[in-house]
Design a protein around this motif. Structure first.
Motif, PDB file in Angstrom:
ATOM      1  N   LYS A 131      20.128   2.760   4.305  1.00  0.00           N
ATOM      2  CA  LYS A 131      20.775   4.647   3.736  1.00  0.00           C
ATOM      3  C   LYS A 131      22.119   3.749   2.650  1.00  0.00           C
ATOM      4  CE  LYS A 131      24.606   6.815   6.330  1.00  0.00           C
ATOM      5  NZ  LYS A 131      25.152   7.112   6.935  1.00  0.00           N
ATOM      6  N   ILE A 132      21.296   4.498   2.071  1.00  0.00           N
ATOM      7  CA  ILE A 132      22.637   4.598   0.213  1.00  0.00           C
ATOM      8  C   ILE A 132      23.881   5.835   0.552  1.00  0.00           C
ATOM      9  CG2 ILE A 132      23.102   4.474  -2.200  1.00  0.00           C
ATOM     10  CD1 ILE A 132      19.606   3.322  -2.318  1.00  0.00           C
ATOM     11  N   THR A 133      25.014   5.171   0.819  1.00  0.00           N
ATOM     12  CA  THR A 133      26.055   6.020   0.673  1.00  0.00           C
ATOM     13  C   THR A 133      26.887   5.962  -0.745  1.00  0.00           C
ATOM     14  OG1 THR A 133      26.532   6.551   2.560  1.00  0.00           O
ATOM     15  CG2 THR A 133      28.165   7.260   1.167  1.00  0.00           C
ATOM     16  N   LEU A 134      26.791   6.921  -1.508  1.00  0.00           N
ATOM     17  CA  LEU A 134      28.223   6.716  -3.223  1.00  0.00           C
ATOM     18  C   LEU A 134      29.092   7.447  -3.087  1.00  0.00           C
ATOM     19  CD1 LEU A 134      24.587   8.534  -4.641  1.00  0.00           C
ATOM     20  CD2 LEU A 134      25.119   6.275  -4.878  1.00  0.00           C
ATOM     21  N   LYS A 135      29.988   7.057  -4.143  1.00  0.00           N
ATOM     22  CA  LYS A 135      30.886   7.549  -4.906  1.00  0.00           C
ATOM     23  C   LYS A 135      31.316   8.849  -4.424  1.00  0.00           C
ATOM     24  CE  LYS A 135      33.096   3.429  -5.867  1.00  0.00           C
ATOM     25  NZ  LYS A 135      33.857   2.423  -7.611  1.00  0.00           N
ATOM     26  N   THR A 136      30.226   9.621  -4.486  1.00  0.00           N
ATOM     27  CA  THR A 136      30.179  11.033  -4.536  1.00  0.00           C
ATOM     28  C   THR A 136      30.197  11.588  -2.897  1.00  0.00           C
ATOM     29  OG1 THR A 136      28.234  11.085  -4.880  1.00  0.00           O
ATOM     30  CG2 THR A 136      29.750  11.466  -7.072  1.00  0.00           C
ATOM     31  N   GLY A 137      30.131  11.265  -2.033  1.00  0.00           N
ATOM     32  CA  GLY A 137      29.590  11.219  -0.702  1.00  0.00           C
ATOM     33  C   GLY A 137      28.495  12.192  -0.763  1.00  0.00           C
TER      34      GLY A 137
END
Length: 171
Positions: A158-164
């Motif tokens: 699971k990759i969570t980006l700073k953009t949400g």
């Protein structure tokens, strides 16, 4: 006389009315006001269209970067000569061991993990005394978290980006 006739034919020798035809001050102000309103609406429309264009370009670039990262990870996990894939839930990294140049003794390891705000792939010489780092490539920037999740016999990353944005893929 010939000169006067040619001038009068061109309309230059007309009698001048006492009332000069032209625009009144009120008509001129009305035209300027309407023109100003039309120009303001036009500039507002141009500016909002340009901002929308810039936002669409930024969104497309971000989506392209995510797609490229997912393709890179998929290529690493499904490539030829892979001997073993070891997802590590504790360290939140994926270790991929593969043979180098069809030689069974030379094994390289690629680690997919988060380093700071980047998702990176590190290539190591496995079996060497120092397990030396050969190359570190950035796959994706502005990564908030990278986690490995296990559900029964399946592993997911699971990759969570700073953009949400969140991306979940099966390994």
């Amino acid at each position: 006389m010939l000169k006067e006739n040619s001038i009068s034919l061109g309309g230059w020798n007309r009698k001048i009315d006492k009332r000069v035809k032209g625009y009144t001050l009120i008509e001129t102000i009305a035209v300027i006001s309407i023109s100003t309103i039309v120009m303001v609406i036009g500039f507002t429309l141009i500016i909002s269209t340009y901002k929308n264009y810039v936002n669409i370009i930024e969104e497309s670039t971000r989506i392209d970067e995510i797609d490229n990262a997912l393709l890179s990870i998929d290529r690493l996990l499904t490539g030829n000569m892979i001997t073993e894939i070891k997802p590590d839930i504790v360290k939140n990294e994926i270790e991929v061991n593969y043979l180098r140049d069809h030689e069974k003794t030379l094994v390289k390891t690629k680690l997919i993990r988060r380093q700071g705000e980047r998702l990176v792939v590190e290539t190591h010489n496995k079996g060497q005394p120092d397990n030396s780092l050969l190359v570190r490539n950035t796959i994706l920037k502005n990564v908030k978290t990278f986690t490995i999740i296990q559900k029964e016999k399946l592993y997911y990353y699971k990759i969570t980006l700073k953009t949400g944005d969140e991306i979940i893929q099966c390994i």
